[in-house]
Write an enzyme that holds these catalytic residues in place. Sequence first.
Site, PDB file in Angstrom:
ATOM      1  N   PHE A   1     -46.952  -4.904 -20.931  1.00  0.00           N
ATOM      2  CA  PHE A   1     -46.896  -6.308 -20.564  1.00  0.00           C
ATOM      3  C   PHE A   1     -45.956  -7.037 -21.880  1.00  0.00           C
ATOM      4  CE2 PHE A   1     -48.193 -10.668 -19.678  1.00  0.00           C
ATOM      5  CZ  PHE A   1     -47.902 -10.622 -18.402  1.00  0.00           C
TER       6      PHE A   1
ATOM      7  N   ASP B   1     -44.584 -15.245 -19.986  1.00  0.00           N
ATOM      8  CA  ASP B   1     -45.983 -15.664 -20.226  1.00  0.00           C
ATOM      9  C   ASP B   1     -47.144 -14.772 -20.187  1.00  0.00           C
ATOM     10  OD1 ASP B   1     -45.584 -15.727 -17.241  1.00  0.00           O
ATOM     11  OD2 ASP B   1     -47.845 -16.330 -17.393  1.00  0.00           O
TER      12      ASP B   1
ATOM     13  N   ASP C   1     -39.463  -6.099 -12.529  1.00  0.00           N
ATOM     14  CA  ASP C   1     -40.455  -5.155 -12.719  1.00  0.00           C
ATOM     15  C   ASP C   1     -40.467  -4.492 -11.443  1.00  0.00           C
ATOM     16  OD1 ASP C   1     -43.128  -4.153 -13.197  1.00  0.00           O
ATOM     17  OD2 ASP C   1     -44.299  -5.945 -13.263  1.00  0.00           O
TER      18      ASP C   1
ATOM     19  N   ASP D   1     -36.024 -13.594 -16.042  1.00  0.00           N
ATOM     20  CA  ASP D   1     -36.586 -12.960 -17.323  1.00  0.00           C
ATOM     21  C   ASP D   1     -36.837 -11.439 -17.569  1.00  0.00           C
ATOM     22  OD1 ASP D   1     -38.753 -12.988 -15.493  1.00  0.00           O
ATOM     23  OD2 ASP D   1     -40.042 -14.114 -16.969  1.00  0.00           O
TER      24      ASP D   1
ATOM     25  N   LYS E   1     -37.867  -3.541 -16.811  1.00  0.00           N
ATOM     26  CA  LYS E   1     -38.912  -2.583 -17.082  1.00  0.00           C
ATOM     27  C   LYS E   1     -38.913  -1.331 -16.536  1.00  0.00           C
ATOM     28  CE  LYS E   1     -43.404  -4.837 -17.558  1.00  0.00           C
ATOM     29  NZ  LYS E   1     -44.491  -5.167 -17.402  1.00  0.00           N
TER      30      LYS E   1
END
Length: 193
Positions: free
Chosen positions: A155, A162, A106, A103, A134
Amino acid sequence: MSKEWFNENFEVMLSRETIESRTKELAEKISAEYSTEGVVAVGILRGCFMFFSELIKNMNCPTQVDFMYVSSYGDAATSSGVVKIEKDLQTNIAGRHVLLIDDIIDSGLTLHNLREMLMVRKPKSIKICTLLDKKVPRKIAVEADYKAFDVENYFVVGFGLDYKQFFRNMNFIGKLKDGRQDELDRLIESTTS
Ligand code: IMP
Ligand code: MG
């Protein structure tokens, strides 16, 4: 909880339509790469599930699908981190082209370490495809071979991602609106306790 409920709480960053059309483009590029030798598409659960499905159904090359579930313990001080395989592949990847589908990248720790662990199994290649990249300084160098979107350092939630294990089912990618966090935390608390 109505459909509008999501829009009341989350600002849309990437709409469903935007994600779907960009994912289709990526799927075409990926299909071209693996058209002759095929690919094992490996989804990293749970965050991958919506992007994985969107991507895979637009791919047009010999494809096997498999999933892994990993947990990751980052360690900023040593720029390392430990990835624990909670659910392993069912597929033997020796000699195969592997595409890891996640997904978001980071810190980069999860995908970096996972790739190292899978290299030991002697696949023909391992590449990485991520829905979001990101814009943060990575703790460890890992670049996506295929990525749908860059996102700034905040975020994000939805399309598989989620907030406290909720809202993965939102069909867009959003950012929590200002002042909504306490209410959502109370909702989650009351739902899960
Ligand atoms: P990292 O690259 O090892 O730091 O970990 C990436 C994982 O952290 C992703 O697969 C997500 O599960 C989680 N994550 C990182 N940023 C976000 C975010 O903005 N929203 C939701 N989950 C996130
Ligand atoms: Mg994840």
